[in-house]
Enzyme design. Structure first.
Site, mmCIF file in Angstrom:
data_model
loop_
_atom_site.group_PDB
_atom_site.id
_atom_site.type_symbol
_atom_site.label_atom_id
_atom_site.label_comp_id
_atom_site.label_asym_id
_atom_site.label_seq_id
_atom_site.Cartn_x
_atom_site.Cartn_y
_atom_site.Cartn_z
ATOM 1 N N GLY A 197 -36.252 26.052 55.416
ATOM 2 C CA GLY A 197 -36.210 25.175 56.586
ATOM 3 C C GLY A 197 -36.177 25.973 57.885
ATOM 4 C CG ASN A 236 -26.428 20.383 59.643
ATOM 5 O OD1 ASN A 236 -26.928 20.065 60.714
ATOM 6 N ND2 ASN A 236 -25.615 21.409 59.527
ATOM 7 C CD GLN A 275 -28.780 18.354 55.434
ATOM 8 O OE1 GLN A 275 -28.626 17.543 54.516
ATOM 9 N NE2 GLN A 275 -28.421 19.623 55.312
ATOM 10 C CB SER A 279 -35.213 23.296 53.414
ATOM 11 O OG SER A 279 -34.699 24.336 52.630
ATOM 12 N N GLY A 280 -36.819 22.953 50.359
ATOM 13 C CA GLY A 280 -36.713 22.540 48.961
ATOM 14 C C GLY A 280 -35.293 22.447 48.422
ATOM 15 C CG HIS A 281 -31.890 25.126 49.702
ATOM 16 N ND1 HIS A 281 -30.542 25.122 49.948
ATOM 17 C CD2 HIS A 281 -32.474 25.458 50.872
ATOM 18 C CE1 HIS A 281 -30.327 25.453 51.217
ATOM 19 N NE2 HIS A 281 -31.484 25.660 51.794
ATOM 20 C CB THR A 300 -49.213 36.292 47.858
ATOM 21 O OG1 THR A 300 -50.068 37.381 48.210
ATOM 22 C CG2 THR A 300 -49.674 35.669 46.554
ATOM 23 C CB CYS A 348 -25.695 28.505 58.961
ATOM 24 S SG CYS A 348 -27.016 28.089 57.847
HETATM 25 N N1 PLP Z 1 -31.934 22.278 59.356
HETATM 26 C C1 PLP Z 1 -30.902 21.593 58.866
HETATM 27 C C2 PLP Z 1 -30.549 20.268 59.453
HETATM 28 C C3 PLP Z 1 -30.157 22.122 57.805
HETATM 29 O O1 PLP Z 1 -29.113 21.441 57.326
HETATM 30 C C4 PLP Z 1 -30.511 23.400 57.289
HETATM 31 C C5 PLP Z 1 -29.714 24.022 56.212
HETATM 32 O O2 PLP Z 1 -28.547 23.752 56.070
HETATM 33 C C6 PLP Z 1 -31.617 24.065 57.836
HETATM 34 C C7 PLP Z 1 -32.303 23.471 58.857
HETATM 35 C C8 PLP Z 1 -32.035 25.412 57.341
HETATM 36 O O3 PLP Z 1 -32.651 25.324 56.090
HETATM 37 P P1 PLP Z 1 -32.785 26.622 55.176
HETATM 38 O O4 PLP Z 1 -31.443 26.916 54.631
HETATM 39 O O5 PLP Z 1 -33.764 26.242 54.126
HETATM 40 O O6 PLP Z 1 -33.322 27.700 56.068
#
Ligand code: PLP
Length: 396
Positions: free
Chosen positions: A70, A149, A179, A199-201, A237, A325
């Protein structure tokens, strides 16, 4: 273990892992190669692009760029638009964005950009009047997250897009949808979005894969320069197994959207209302409406959030006090500060985020244990007079 931190990351669905495996073992070819052996890999990439196109309801699969996360999607979109048109130096964003966006804007400010940070009210809702007033013909970009988030609060993306297009049709609109993917329907065309990152995770695919939608009318200068992959918009790649996994996760997310919006929401609401009812020094840090179905952010007055998290962790319950983060920092959350959450509750706030794997039994366990934990911690708080007054007020 009870995992209630699904806004930080999610468990990989086993069906996602199964979809990835062939591209690690037998079908490991580079998808850009010319020989027949690469056909399965390049087909997987093509199919995945189609699935993600449908996931966000884009018009054309050429509008989908695969990224590593993301944060990369956001950086590619934001820097991409600004570098393509260097004449415009004004950006509008919100005070409550994820650090991957906020820290980028702070860097851009040092490089001569003017950034306006739009505020939110105590429910977490965006000040649309302030946003509208800030837009000028010099505004290169408006960048707003779809859902927060930490709080789960959803911003009115379509309305924002209409405001932008009526005031400055040339201004580009980037939406951080990390989110909302898998939690509510996404339709970039209906919503009038120029660029959107996921973002996949966050929806049961692995960490290390993401996607960026860039509509055909929006030009970007690539962030990663090199080979011709992703139509020259993102060199490197392609990570075929992870991309195939994210596509499978997107398909599963589309199938379970209804479950997320009804059953996951029901469990979240049960957890939230039980906590608010049983614990007198608790408060919901947001409004009740306009939220993704899986998230609640609750403040506990006159206690320390970190202590709550440690006690929960001792019982095998995973929760968090904000963005993963920024964890480890003693600063209270920038999101809750922007919402003016009272100082008595801001340090004692926690986020609980569910997923389709959360069970009723798990929620019942947390509903049973959290009141005991809070009672224990409250008993050692130095604010006993304030707590007694609060209890009296709540009992009225
Ligand atoms: N944006 C939001 C709102 C998020 O909650 C997050 C991750 O917590 C991100 C961006 C960043 O995503 P990634 O961890 O895949 O870089």
């Amino acid at each position: 273990m009870i995992y209630l931190d699904n806004n930080a990351t999610t468990k990989i669905d086993e069906r996602v892992l199964d979809a990835m495996m062939p591209y690690f073992t037998d079908e490991y070819a580079n998808p850009s190669s010319m020989y027949n052996f690469s056909k399965k890999a390049s087909n997987a990439l093509k199919e995945a692009r189609g699935v993600i196109k449908d996931f966000v309801n884009a018009k054309d699969e050429k509008e989908i760029i695969f990224t590593s996360c993301g944060s990369e999607s956001a950086n590619t979109a934001i820097r991409g638009v600004l570098n393509y048109n260097k004449a415009k130096k004004h950006i509008i964003t919100t005070k409550v964005e994820h650090p991957c966006v906020l820290n980028l804007y702070q860097t851009l400010e040092k490089q001569g950009y003017k950034v306006d940070y739009i505020g939110v009210n105590s429910n977490g809702d965006l000040d649309l009047e302030q946003l509208e007033a800030a837009i000028t013909s010099d505004t290169a970009l408006v960048s707003v997250m779809w859902a927060n988030n930490e709080t789960g609060v959803i911003f009115p993306i379509q309305k924002i897009s209409e405001i932008i297009k009526s005031k400055s049709p040339e201004t580009k609109f980037f939406v951080d949808a990390v989110q909302v993917a898998g939690k509510i329907p996404m339709n970039v065309q209906e919503m009038g979005i120029d660029m959107l990152g996921i973002s996949g995770h966050k929806f049961h695919a692995p960490k290390g894969v993401g996607a960026l939608y860039v509509n055909s009318k929006t030009m970007i200068t690539p962030l990663i320069i090199g080979g011709h992959q992703e139509r020259g918009k993102r060199a490197g790649t392609e990570n075929v197994p992870y991309i195939a996994g994210m596509a499978k996760a997107a398909e599963l997310a589309i199938d379970s959207l209804n479950y997320e919006m009804t059953e996951v929401k029901r469990l979240r609401d049960k957890l939230e209302t039980t906590i608010l009812k049983r614990i007198y020094n608790s408060r919901l840090n947001t409004g009740v409406a306009n939220r993704v179905p899986n998230t609640t952010n609750i403040g506990f007055e006159y206690v320390e959030g970190e202590l709550i998290l440690l006690h929960l962790s001792d019982l095998g319950i995973c929760a968090s006090s904000g963005s993963a983060c920024t964890s480890g920092s003693l600063e209270p959350s920038h999101v809750l500060r922007a919402m003016n959450v009272p100082f008595t509750a801001i340090h004692g706030s926690i986020r609980l985020s569910l997923s389709r794997f959360t069970t009723e039994k798990e929620i019942d366990f947390v509903c049973d244990k959290l009141p005991e934990i809070i009672e224990k911690i409250t008993a050692i708080s130095p604010y006993q007079d304030e707590l007694a007054a609060l209890k009296k007020l709540k009992n009225k």
